[in-house]
Design a protein around this motif. Structure first.
Motif, PDB file in Angstrom:
ATOM      1  N   PRO A  35      49.905 -17.359  32.227  1.00  0.00           N
ATOM      2  CA  PRO A  35      49.324 -16.082  31.222  1.00  0.00           C
ATOM      3  C   PRO A  35      48.995 -17.579  29.511  1.00  0.00           C
ATOM      4  O   PRO A  35      47.335 -16.492  28.915  1.00  0.00           O
ATOM      5  CB  PRO A  35      50.138 -14.807  30.223  1.00  0.00           C
ATOM      6  N   VAL A  36      49.541 -17.817  29.415  1.00  0.00           N
ATOM      7  CA  VAL A  36      49.538 -18.600  28.044  1.00  0.00           C
ATOM      8  C   VAL A  36      48.590 -19.552  27.897  1.00  0.00           C
ATOM      9  O   VAL A  36      47.323 -20.061  27.619  1.00  0.00           O
ATOM     10  CB  VAL A  36      51.324 -19.540  27.433  1.00  0.00           C
ATOM     11  N   TRP A  83      45.981 -19.140  30.516  1.00  0.00           N
ATOM     12  CA  TRP A  83      44.563 -18.146  30.388  1.00  0.00           C
ATOM     13  C   TRP A  83      44.304 -17.840  29.029  1.00  0.00           C
ATOM     14  O   TRP A  83      43.135 -17.896  28.282  1.00  0.00           O
ATOM     15  CB  TRP A  83      45.185 -17.089  31.494  1.00  0.00           C
ATOM     16  N   PHE A  84      44.876 -16.933  27.574  1.00  0.00           N
ATOM     17  CA  PHE A  84      45.194 -17.152  26.944  1.00  0.00           C
ATOM     18  C   PHE A  84      44.721 -18.422  25.783  1.00  0.00           C
ATOM     19  O   PHE A  84      43.068 -17.905  24.927  1.00  0.00           O
ATOM     20  CB  PHE A  84      46.191 -16.536  25.631  1.00  0.00           C
TER      21      PHE A  84
END
Lengths: 277, 297
Positions: B18-19, B21-22
């Motif tokens: 997630p990080v 991607w963010f």
């Protein structure tokens, strides 16, 4: 409800003025949609007078290759976006729920920015990002949808994370401790205890991601290459020209899909809160 | 909650995706917009990042200020109307029984989940010159004429392509944004305070004004921010329902990218909108903290 009993002082719902107000609000919210659905069955092109029941606009909408292609594109994008968003959102929810680590607060607020940033700002950012990358615009189908999918996942997964996080808050930590005591590895405990507990949250999150992706116009408008078309983008260009019963028919199909997804999502969510309480 | 050092591998395995991607798909694109907002056009497609504030200065040109002023005014009016319309709905929901609550929530949420473009399109179909309202009025007019009223010829109401249409559209779209936070706030109130006020002889309106509203103030503030921000940045509704003179910020930004091709100016406008958004959210967070302290007494 029953008029046999005198109305309790706080029973605002049974005040006539309140009933009238609520009726007014719901008429305002629903009349346009109901009229749209009704006229998708009207046997008359331009006139808004009822001329009889027909399904020909649905046939026409299905025969419109571009519209069909746009609808399929939208469903494909929403499907892929949902799968990736659920994985990313679940991981994000889990990490922030489970671990303490440096810069957690700022990172958490930062990662919920995609929810609050105006769509137009993110749309513009996506456009510039892919332009800077010289991202190829002419990939063969279905890879020409890549940019849209990447953009949709970016704003959808923080929403999934919120829903899953709410579900995790109701988790009884002792269950995991018991699993570990009984010899499960942390990974097994995660797979066999935590993930099953997350499930209603994952379902609600998935439906949310699906609807968000299906609904999005602004970001798609900026992220898509010249040749790719999605349902909202197609409807936008049709609406610019005229109001036709064909658009009504296509819209009705989307409304039905959304209503089904919403009802399923609310069911999953109410299962979530019922168990959490 | 565990410290990440207790289980480093598992922590890294779950946080990485997630990080990353963010950062790749959110932070970097936003950084590019920010860089462009301090750049200038040096050719048909080239932009040099020069650190200039000229693009932000351009936002103070009278015609741009007019669009900003209009946007703020239209969004504020929308927010106010939403508050007035939504407050009784939220109040009714608060005191309804569980089953009615579920139904009311569902009825409020359903249009909210329906495609925005479809909802806007549905409004066009109702409000256009040959739409449902005008056709209905024409019928009524004809009826009154045959009864013998001297009304003259029928002029359809100009319901679309003006600021009126934009506000109706924005209210239509953003009403649920107001109902939900209001309901959340009212639902948490101590109902015995309201009963006490009524028992002690205050009327319903006085109770609302002097008991409910002050107690629910943080929720009302949240509703105002949550409604105002998306209304301010709305693109589709003003674009489809407004006329050529009813531009809002989002349409102005879009023009810089599609027609005017002035990316640095568009980037600056986009960041101005971002700053306004973040400012409002900061105010809301501040009010919430203050409200939390009051509630703790």
């Amino acid at each position: 409800m029953a008029n046999k009993h005198p109305r309790a002082p706080l029973d605002y719902l049974n005040m006539p003025a309140m009933k009238a107000w609520l009726a007014g609000v719901f008429i305002f919210l629903y009349t346009p949609l109901l009229i749209l659905i009704l006229f998708s069955f009207n046997d008359s092109k331009a006139n808004i007078v009822w001329k009889g029941f027909t399904l020909k606009w649905y046939v026409k909408a299905f025969e419109n290759t571009q519209l069909r292609e746009a609808l399929l594109n939208s469903l494909l994008i929403a499907g892929v976006c949902t799968i990736i968003s659920v994985v990313l959102g679940a991981l994000m929810a889990f990490v922030f729920w489970r671990f303490k680590f440096p810069f957690k607060g700022p990172l958490e607020s930062g990662m919920s920015l995609p929810i609050v940033v105006p769509e137009i700002c993110f749309g513009v950012a996506v456009l510039m990002f892919f332009a800077k990358l010289n991202f190829p615009n002419d990939l063969p189908y279905p890879f020409n949808l890549t940019q849209i999918i990447l953009a949709h996942v970016t704003f959808a997964f923080p929403f999934v994370a919120i829903v899953v996080r709410a579900r995790l808050e109701g988790f009884n930590q002792e269950l995991e401790a018991a699993a570990l005591d009984l010899g499960a590895t942390p990974y097994q405990a995660f797979r066999d205890v935590i993930i099953p507990h997350m499930k209603p949250g994952l379902i609600a999150g998935a439906l949310l991601a699906f609807t968000l992706s299906l609904d999005d116009f602004v970001i798609t408008f900026f992220a898509s290459g010249p040749g790719t078309i999605t349902f909202p983008v197609k409807v936008y260009s049709m609406v610019r020209f005229s109001v036709t019963p064909e658009v009504n028919a296509a819209s009705t199909i989307i409304i039905v899909i959304t209503v089904i997804a919403t009802v399923l999502a609310l069911r999953a969510q109410s299962a979530t809160s019922a168990k959490a309480n | 909650m565990k410290d990440w050092r207790e289980d480093k591998t598992f922590f890294r395995a779950t946080i990485a995706l997630p990080v990353i991607w963010f950062f790749i798909f959110f932070v970097i694109p936003m950084a590019i917009v920010w860089a462009y907002s301090v750049g200038e056009n040096v050719g048909p497609v080239d932009v040099a990042i020069t650190g200039t504030f000229a693009n932000y200065a351009k936002a103070f040109a009278p015609e741009v200020l007019k669009v900003m002023g209009d946007s703020i005014w239209l969004a504020a009016l929308t927010t106010l109307i939403c508050l007035v319309v939504a407050f009784p709905v939220a109040l009714a929901m608060t005191f309804a029984d569980d089953k009615q609550k579920t139904w009311l929530l569902l009825l409020i949420m359903l249009p909210f989940w329906t495609n925005l473009l479809i909802r806007t399109y549905a409004l066009i179909a109702v409000m256009r010159t040959s739409g449902v309202i005008n056709t209905g009025l024409e019928g009524l007019h004809g009826l009154l004429m045959t009864v013998g009223l001297p009304l003259g010829s029928f002029e359809p109401l100009p319901l679309l392509y003006n600021k009126f249409a934009v506000v109706v559209g924005l209210v239509y779209v953003h009403l649920p944004f107001m109902v939900l936070p209001l309901y959340a706030a009212l639902d948490r109130l101590d109902k015995s305070l309201i009963e006490a006020s009524l028992d002690l002889g205050a009327g319903h309106l006085e109770t609302i004004r002097r008991v409910i509203v002050p107690l629910a103030a943080p929720g009302i503030a949240a509703g105002l921010v949550i409604t105002f921000i998306p209304a301010l940045g709305a693109y589709l509704t003003p674009d489809l329902l407004g006329g050529p003179d009813d531009l809002m910020i989002a349409s102005l930004i879009e023009r810089q990218f599609k027609r005017a091709n002035d990316w640095p100016f568009g980037a600056a406008l986009s960041f101005i909108l971002m700053y306004i958004t973040l400012l409002f959210f900061a105010v809301r967070a501040f009010l919430e903290r203050k409200g939390g302290k009051v509630g703790a007494h």
